[in-house]
Design an enzyme around this catalytic site. Structure first.
Site, PDB file in Angstrom:
ATOM      1  N   GLY A   1       4.764  -0.643   9.055  1.00 30.02           N
ATOM      2  CA  GLY A   1       4.556  -1.366   7.994  1.00 30.02           C
ATOM      3  C   GLY A   1       5.261  -0.605   6.684  1.00 30.02           C
TER       4      GLY A   1
ATOM      5  CB  SER B   1      -0.514  -2.344  -2.216  1.00 26.20           C
ATOM      6  OG  SER B   1       0.535  -2.015  -1.239  1.00 26.20           O
TER       7      SER B   1
ATOM      8  CG  ASP C   1      -4.431   5.055   6.134  1.00 22.83           C
ATOM      9  OD1 ASP C   1      -4.508   3.620   6.555  1.00 22.83           O
ATOM     10  OD2 ASP C   1      -3.353   5.444   5.813  1.00 22.83           O
TER      11      ASP C   1
ATOM     12  NE  ARG D   1      -6.265   0.447  11.430  1.00 24.29           N
ATOM     13  CZ  ARG D   1      -5.187   1.205  10.936  1.00 24.29           C
ATOM     14  NH1 ARG D   1      -5.577   1.738   9.594  1.00 24.29           N
ATOM     15  NH2 ARG D   1      -4.067   1.616  11.358  1.00 24.29           N
TER      16      ARG D   1
END
Length: 452
Positions: A94, A166, A339, A370
């Site tokens: 990504g 982001s 993450d 996730r």
């Protein structure tokens, strides 16, 4: 498919070398396309995702070769990005797709960005919309996913306030401005990782970061106390880029990948008697929310030999098994550990008590969902867990049970539950172990090498 069985370890000891940081490696390769001179990258990540970026850079006219263990990228002949003859395959990455979309939006060329099945399901409207505000000719599918089609356009300046945190969206806008040599300002309500800004500055870009800090004032209810008064501005940082020409080249040294180091930190904290030192790891404070939370939970973690390398903070991380306490994790800290939530969830599952993680809805649109993947596999390991739309409630009971893990094709899930296998009674079995190559080839060998 490659199957691996990871058995419980008595304790972990050692000083494993972490591979180069993925995020920084991506940016070093992509920004080399805008440099006037060649760029030499030391400790470039071996991850499959970063290989996708190198392949893309080649398609756009740059020369790429390895010399003495370093990646050397020469700018395209003629000084400009070359229109690719075929679609650029971003693989599973990504970061490759979103950052290249920004750079190519201002490059005055035609290009198409594609990806594998997983990448083709991930949201791209988040970059398409601000780029279109800059007059970019960019389009995705009706669902706002890849493939992305980019056509020549004259970009205009933009002053854009990020609706959510982001780093990839912020970077896409900054790279569009750098490529088109158009002034851009990006304002952040929550500060996301800032590797793009740091690297642009190190390569000679005219980039200014202005932060808005709370004011310390008297408490109106108790003049003996002080409080932090929030600013009236609706953002915490404003990044302004005004590129007047080509960036400089030179050498970029990539620090060890913090997100990979997190799995080793987590394994050490879960296994009694463990003691690890992870050297030369990037400790950028927009990435180390994981350490902040662990210390609040009682972890014995120390950063030693702090220094800056190439405008990035680096340190040696020493971690010792510690008795931790569960807690609620939410709010502005989440973008700084997004993450690392998979391994954080495993640490929580190994404690006595309930840990709650919220405001992490971004995990639903990663390589897999996730949140669901973590919950499903934790239940297989005998852990009581509840799903929220934006997180998890994990009721730990001190010891994990062995299980067969479903990675859902996600490297972070495989790495987290692989680390947990070292602490689980009965270990774990992972059927598609090769999925870790997306971010860390050799990960399981590194883990096994730490058994005392």
């Amino acid at each position: 498919m490659s199957e691996i069985i990871i058995k419980k370890a008595k304790k972990l000891q050692g000083a494993p070398k972490m591979p180069g940081d993925k995020s920084i490696s991506h940016r070093a390769a992509i920004l080399s396309l805008l440099c006037a001179e060649r760029v030499t990258i030391e400790n470039y990540s071996p991850a499959a995702d970063c290989k996708s970026t190198l392949n893309a850079v080649k398609q756009l006219g740059a020369g790429v070769k390895e010399e003495n263990g370093k990646v050397v990228i020469s700018p395209p002949l003629g000084g400009g990005i070359i229109e690719p003859e075929s679609p650029i395959d971003c693989g599973n990455s990504g970061t490759t797709m979103r950052l290249l979309a920004g750079l190519l939006a201002g490059a005055d060329i035609n290009a198409t960005l594609t990806g594998d099945e997983s990448l083709s399901k991930r949201p791209m409207k988040r970059i398409i919309e601000p780029l279109k505000l800059m007059n970019a000719e960019i389009a995705g599918s009706e669902e706002g996913t890849a493939p992305l089609s980019i056509q020549p356009a004259t970009l205009v300046p933009i002053d854009y306030t990020m609706p959510v945190a982001s780093a990839q969206v912020k970077s896409a806008i900054l790279l569009a401005g750098a490529s088109a040599r158009t002034k851009v300002t990006v304002r952040e309500k929550i500060i996301a990782r800032d590797h793009t800004e740091r690297m642009l500055q190190s390569l000679g870009a005219d980039l200014q970061v202005d932060t808005v800090k709370p004011e310390v004032v008297d408490d109106p209810d108790d003049p003996r106390k002080k409080i932090r008064k929030l600013p009236t501005e609706k953002y915490k940082a404003a990044i302004t880029l005004d590129v007047g020409g080509k960036l400089s080249g030179g050498e970029i040294i990539v620090p060890g990948d913090f997100s990979t180091a997190a799995f080793f930190i987590g394994a050490a904290l879960m296994i009694r008697g463990s003691h690890l030192i992870l050297k030369d790891v990037g400790v950028n404070n927009t990435r180390t929310g994981f350490l902040t939370v662990l210390k609040q939970m009682g972890a014995e973690i120390e950063l030693k030999n702090r220094r800056d390398i190439g405008n990035e903070p680096v340190a040696d991380i020493e971690v010792v098994h510690s008795k931790l306490k569960p807690r609620k994790i939410s709010g502005d800290i989440i973008p700084k550990l997004i993450d690392e939530i998979p391994i954080l969830a495993l640490i929580a599952a190994s404690l006595d008590g309930t840990t709650v993680i919220r405001d992490a809805e971004e995990l639903r649109v990663k390589e897999c969902d996730r949140i669901h993947a973590i919950a499903e596999n934790l239940m297989r390991m005998g852990v009581k867990v509840g799903e929220f739309p934006d997180g998890l409630a994990i009721e730990g009971h001190g010891e994990l049970e062995g299980a067969e893990i479903d990675t859902f094709g996600d490297h972070r899930i495989a790495m987290a539950f692989g680390a947990a296998g070292l602490a689980a009674h009965g270990g774990v079995k992972i059927s598609d172990a090769e999925v870790v190559d997306i971010s860390c080839p050799g990960y399981f060998s590194l883990l096994e090498g730490l058994r005392a």
